[in-house]
Every structure is written in C-alpha cells, then in structure tokens.
Design an enzyme around this catalytic site. Structure first.
Site, PDB file in Angstrom:
ATOM      1  N   CYS A 177      86.099  14.558  -9.900  1.00 16.41           N
ATOM      2  CA  CYS A 177      87.222  15.400  -9.490  1.00 16.41           C
ATOM      3  C   CYS A 177      87.194  15.819  -8.020  1.00 16.41           C
ATOM      4  O   CYS A 177      88.226  15.779  -7.343  1.00 16.41           O
ATOM      5  CB  CYS A 177      87.271  16.646 -10.371  1.00 16.41           C
ATOM      6  SG  CYS A 177      87.613  16.268 -12.091  1.00 16.41           S
ATOM      7  N   ARG A 212      75.047  13.652   0.501  1.00 14.37           N
ATOM      8  CA  ARG A 212      75.033  12.399  -0.253  1.00 14.37           C
ATOM      9  C   ARG A 212      74.621  12.641  -1.704  1.00 14.37           C
ATOM     10  O   ARG A 212      73.927  11.825  -2.309  1.00 14.37           O
ATOM     11  CB  ARG A 212      74.105  11.373   0.411  1.00 14.37           C
ATOM     12  CG  ARG A 212      74.457   9.912   0.006  1.00 14.37           C
ATOM     13  CD  ARG A 212      73.510   8.897   0.619  1.00 14.37           C
ATOM     14  NE  ARG A 212      73.505   8.971   2.070  1.00 14.37           N
ATOM     15  CZ  ARG A 212      72.395   8.950   2.809  1.00 14.37           C
ATOM     16  NH1 ARG A 212      71.207   8.871   2.231  1.00 14.37           N
ATOM     17  NH2 ARG A 212      72.476   9.027   4.120  1.00 14.37           N
ATOM     18  N   SER A 213      75.040  13.743  -2.272  1.00 17.49           N
ATOM     19  CA  SER A 213      74.740  14.015  -3.682  1.00 17.49           C
ATOM     20  C   SER A 213      75.541  13.067  -4.557  1.00 17.49           C
ATOM     21  O   SER A 213      76.567  12.517  -4.139  1.00 17.49           O
ATOM     22  CB  SER A 213      75.092  15.462  -4.035  1.00 17.49           C
ATOM     23  OG  SER A 213      76.504  15.617  -4.112  1.00 17.49           O
ATOM     24  N   ASP A 235      72.846  12.493   5.195  1.00 19.35           N
ATOM     25  CA  ASP A 235      72.038  13.342   4.330  1.00 19.35           C
ATOM     26  C   ASP A 235      70.889  13.918   5.154  1.00 19.35           C
ATOM     27  O   ASP A 235      70.775  13.657   6.357  1.00 19.35           O
ATOM     28  CB  ASP A 235      71.523  12.556   3.123  1.00 19.35           C
ATOM     29  CG  ASP A 235      71.359  13.437   1.889  1.00 19.35           C
ATOM     30  OD1 ASP A 235      72.078  14.430   1.765  1.00 19.35           O
ATOM     31  OD2 ASP A 235      70.512  13.108   1.039  1.00 19.35           O
ATOM     32  N   ILE A 236      70.018  14.660   4.511  1.00 19.24           N
ATOM     33  CA  ILE A 236      68.964  15.369   5.228  1.00 19.24           C
ATOM     34  C   ILE A 236      68.097  14.437   6.064  1.00 19.24           C
ATOM     35  O   ILE A 236      67.765  14.730   7.215  1.00 19.24           O
ATOM     36  CB  ILE A 236      68.078  16.153   4.232  1.00 19.24           C
ATOM     37  CG1 ILE A 236      68.895  17.265   3.568  1.00 19.24           C
ATOM     38  CG2 ILE A 236      66.866  16.760   4.937  1.00 19.24           C
ATOM     39  CD1 ILE A 236      68.160  17.961   2.450  1.00 19.24           C
TER      40      ILE A 236
END
Length: 336
Positions: A177, A212-213, A235-236
């Site tokens: 979603c 980037r989950s 990302d990290i």
C-alpha cells in the site's frame, strides 16, 4: 494545495479524494459492506493512531471495520504480540472477513515477516504476502486467482500489459500500500508521463529512495524502476541503482522485462544532485535530507512518521508532500 516560498506544499487530501470517490462507487454496487479486520498487538502509540485513523476512514466510506486487540494492546499485563498468530488464523478462517491488516512492527523484522506470510493472500489487503512481493519484483502485474492457492510463485502467463486493466480471467496482483501510494502521488503530480506506453511512464526520471526496507523502500524502488525510472536505493551501508535499461551494448533489447540491481559508487549527495524525485522513509526524527543537496525543482515526498526533510525544503523543491497516510489508506481499501 498551499504555497509558501518557492515550492508548493501539497496535501494528500486531493490525491486521496480521487480514490475515495472510486471506492464509494464500487461499494454502491456491492451486495454488502466489506468487512476489514485490523489486528493490534502492541501498545505502540503510532500503531494505535493508525488503527483509529483506519476506522475513521472506513466509517466514512461505509466499510465495516473490526479492530481485534490482542497481547499488550488488550491487556498491559500481556506481552506485545501475544495471541497475534491465533488472531490472524481465526480471521483467515472466518468467511465473513474480506480483508486483514496487522499493525506492525510487533516482534521485529524476521518474525513480523513470518506473520505476514500467515495472512491468507486472498485476504491480504496490504500486499505483504510473498506471492505479491514476488510478482512486484518480477514485474508480473496480473495473475489468475487460482494461482493464490498454490505454494509456488506465480508464472507470468498473462498477456503483455498494455494498460492497467487485467485481461479476461486475470486480476491485478496486489501491491504494497505505501509504495503504491507514492506511485499514485507521483502520477497525480505529473512525474509520470501519460503519453509514454503503460509500464514505462517514469522513463527519463531519476529518483532517490532513502530506506530499503521490505515494507517500503525496496518495493518502491522496484516499482519505480519497473515503470522506467532510474532509481538510487539508499540504505545505511550502501547505495544501489535500480534500472530496467541495459547499461552495455546498444544492440541489447530496449529494456529488461524487470528491473536489475547494480552497485553504484555515487554518494548520497551525488544521487540527490541528479534526482528529479526524492522519497525518504527513514524512521528517525533525527534524520534530515539536506536541502542544499537537492536538485533545483525536484519533487520531495516524506513517507516517514517523522519529517525527514529540513524546514526549508521548498527553497529547492518545486513540490513537497509531507505525508501520504490518507493515500495509503485508500490503496488498502481498494484491495478489499
């Protein structure tokens, strides 16, 4: 829409209202109001707020919303997540339930991912089941409903997509979603070029997605790249480039059927300087995208609960969307 300084401050309401009208029209012809079950298993303030917000939106549209509290959400003496798996299974088996959503995070990434796979794909309105993620990453836009009963990933047997209408015997593969809400927001703003062929309407755009989950950042980067954009996924500890266009010989096909991931040596500052769109979804109040590093005239979207952009972001951004929560809820309700 409000203006102050250079850029436009765009609220989510006009975007959400487009889909609200679509949902109302669909509900008007339905034999009964669909039932959505929300499962709340923690005492987390953001999760409780989201549950209340979901109920408010459902009530306004005529969707029956049932909130089931388990674990610490039901009794402070219970542990967070206690009873959540049983609640999901019960909702799966209840024929009166049309959709299920679970308020994450509960245990952490790995165990929450397990819970996401327990939700029946027939009732998953959040698009978090592996079947839907597989289709997203492989750019499979439509599926046969019977494929959801198989334990195997779908094969792309659908005819080539020429628009967003599924061919006979197929339905749309549900998309997560929040990433979908970002895409719909970008379509509304005009980042997507409707003159270009369906499936390639983000061609020519460069996008940086910070986070980037598997819930937001990675699927969003894949969606945008599959629609033709050049995407930097930040990302990290690394930055990757997502694109479906070959980087080598001009004799190769025009573009790959789905995005390909490459490492990049560019820094975040270099990515931002190139980016027409910047989306940030970092769950930290301390994290801020530096306005000075943004490309003049870019579009900025904040997806995090905390504001990831500096207060003067509109000094560089032509459009700034500080929240997309209302659009996200509409995407969820469309999936019922």
């Amino acid at each position: 829409m409000a203006s102050e300084g250079k850029g436009v401050l765009l609220k989510a309401d006009p975007i959400a209202n487009t889909f609200r009208d679509e949902i109302k029209s669909a509900l008007a012809s339905a034999p009964r109001a669909p039932r959505l079950v929300g499962i709340l298993a923690t005492a987390s303030a953001p999760s409780n707020f989201y549950a209340e917000f979901t109920k408010k939106q459902c009530d306004a549209l005529g969707v029956e919303f049932v909130l089931r509290r388990v674990g610490a959400a039901a009794d402070e003496a219970l542990a967070p997540g206690e009873g959540v798996e049983e609640a999901i299974i019960e909702a799966n088996e209840d024929d009166a339930v049309d959709g299920i959503m679970v308020y994450y995070p509960i245990f952490g990434v790995q165990q929450d991912h397990y819970l996401q796979q327990i939700v029946s794909p027939y009732k998953d309105v959040e698009g978090l089941h592996f079947k839907f993620h597989y289709n997203l990453y492989h750019n499979i836009r439509f599926l046969e409903p019977k494929a959801l009963a198989s334990s195997l990933p779908a094969t792309n047997d659908a005819p080539a997509a020429v628009n967003d209408k599924p061919p006979a015997g197929f339905v749309k593969s549900i998309l997560p979603c929040t990433p979908l809400a970002v895409v719909k927001s970008l379509e509304h703003i005009g980042v997507y070029n409707s003159i270009l062929p369906y499936g390639d309407r983000a061609y020519g755009k460069t996008v940086t997605v910070i986070n980037r989950s598997e819930v937001v950042g990675r699927p969003l980067a894949a969606l945008l790249a599959n629609d033709g954009a050049r995407v930097f996924s930040v990302d990290i500890d690394s930055i990757q480039e997502y694109t479906k266009r070959p980087r080598k010989s001009a004799d190769e096909r025009k573009y790959h059927p789905r995005h390909v991931v490459h490492p990049t040596a560019l820094s975040l500052e270099e990515c931002l300087a190139l980016s027409d769109v910047v989306v940030s979804a970092v769950p930290s109040a301390a994290y801020k995208v530096k306005t000075a590093q943004l490309k003049d005239g870019c579009v900025c979207l904040n997806v995090a609960a905390d504001k990831n952009f500096e207060a003067d972001v509109r000094e560089k951004a032509s459009v700034y969307l500080p929240t997309i929560g209302k659009v996200t809820i509409m995407m969820l309700l469309r999936n019922l």
